[in-house]
Design a protein around this motif. Structure first.
Motif: not given
Length: 336
Positions: A286-290
């Motif tokens: 995701t744009p914030q995490t994997v």
């Protein structure tokens, strides 16, 4: 006086037959059929004596004119039908118990045993229901006014038949669905299922419903038609071994090789792992995490659940204590 003599003679005959059958069973039961004859005689001796007594009494009573003798003979006929149904039902229960006793004790790991247990009980319940319905039908046929009234209602008013069929549609549908579930090989007693997001083990497969013991010891009872009309997950259809998986969100800067070494240490040190397979993979971003997914196999569903909880707890503790910078973060950029 004649009736009293007949009753006494029938009682004596029942006692003699019981003694002779007991001697024969004990003699024959010394061999290879003891597992069947002993429980069959022990469970059926009373209904068999009742059938013998009532049958002798029925055929001994004279066919007199309308009066107390005819009513007595009719009552004895009803008792004969009831005792015969009692005998057949007891024999069916003995057959079920004997069949269960001949199966191996490990019903969780052995798929054939679980399949046999799933099929035997619904068949016994269906046959008991059929015997009961047949007995009730035979008793009603002996009452001429009821028989004539029933025939006239069924032939002249189809509304009554439609109402009866509508009211019995659900029960009959569940009964036939129970037989279909038992023989369709979709689930067995002891299987691990996921139904509507609930994880549990099949506790009992009845004729009209399936009882599932959930992971927190709650009982989920569903109609058998649910398993013929809706999808569900069966984790142990072919074998009891289950592969559990967990997912953890981490920051993009996390070192997967380091996490993989820690996951390997946690898996190999756990007694719940069956030494089969395990893997750590990045399955999404995701744009914030994997998203990191860990899969590990266990011997059964309960062990897989506990193994998943241990792995999740160990990895979260490792990230918090050793690499807090890899925990999910929200980034923002300001421009002047």
């Amino acid at each position: 006086m004649r009736t009293a003599l007949v009753v006494v003679a029938a009682l004596a005959a029942a006692v003699v037959v019981d003694l002779i059958s007991g001697m024969l069973v004990r003699r024959v039961a010394r061999g290879r059929y003891q597992w069947l004859l002993e429980p069959l005689r022990h469970a059926c001796r009373r209904p068999a004596a009742m059938v013998l007594l009532v049958g002798v009494l029925y055929y001994a009573l004279p066919l007199g004119p309308a009066g107390w003798q005819r009513h007595l003979r009719h009552g004895v006929l009803v008792a004969l039908v009831l005792s015969g149904a009692w005998l057949v039902i007891r024999a069916l229960h003995v057959a079920e118990a004997v069949a269960f006793s001949r199966l191996p004790g490990d019903a969780v790991a052995n798929r054939r045993v679980r399949r046999a247990r799933t099929q035997i009980r619904p068949v016994r319940r269906l046959t008991v229901a059929v015997v009961t319905i047949v007995a009730i039908g035979l008793i009603l046929i002996t009452f001429r006014p009821v028989r004539l009234f029933g025939v006239s209602v069924l032939t002249s008013a189809g509304v009554v038949g439609a109402l009866i069929g509508l009211s019995a549609r659900t029960a009959l549908g569940n009964a036939f669905a129970g037989v279909q579930v038992a023989f369709a090989d979709g689930l067995h007693v002891g299987d691990v299922l996921v139904v509507d997001g609930e994880w549990g083990r099949v506790e009992e497969v009845k004729l009209t419903n399936v009882v599932i013991r959930l992971w927190d010891e709650r009982m989920l009872i569903l109609p058998t038609t649910y398993f013929t009309e809706r999808p569900f997950q069966n984790w142990t259809r072919n074998e009891s071994r289950v592969i559990g998986k967990i997912q953890i969100h981490v920051d993009h800067t996390a070192d997967l090789d380091d996490l993989r070494r820690e996951a390997r240490r946690l898996v190999e040190s756990s007694p719940l792992w069956d030494r089969g397979q395990w893997v750590l993979q990045m399955v999404d971003s995701t744009p914030q995490t994997v998203v990191i997914q860990v899969q590990a196999s266990a011997a059964d569903g309960a062990s897989a659940w506990d193994l998943r909880c241990d792995l999740r707890e160990g990895l979260v503790a490792y990230l918090r204590d050793s690499h807090p910078q890899w925990l999910p973060r929200t980034r923002s950029q300001y421009q002047q």
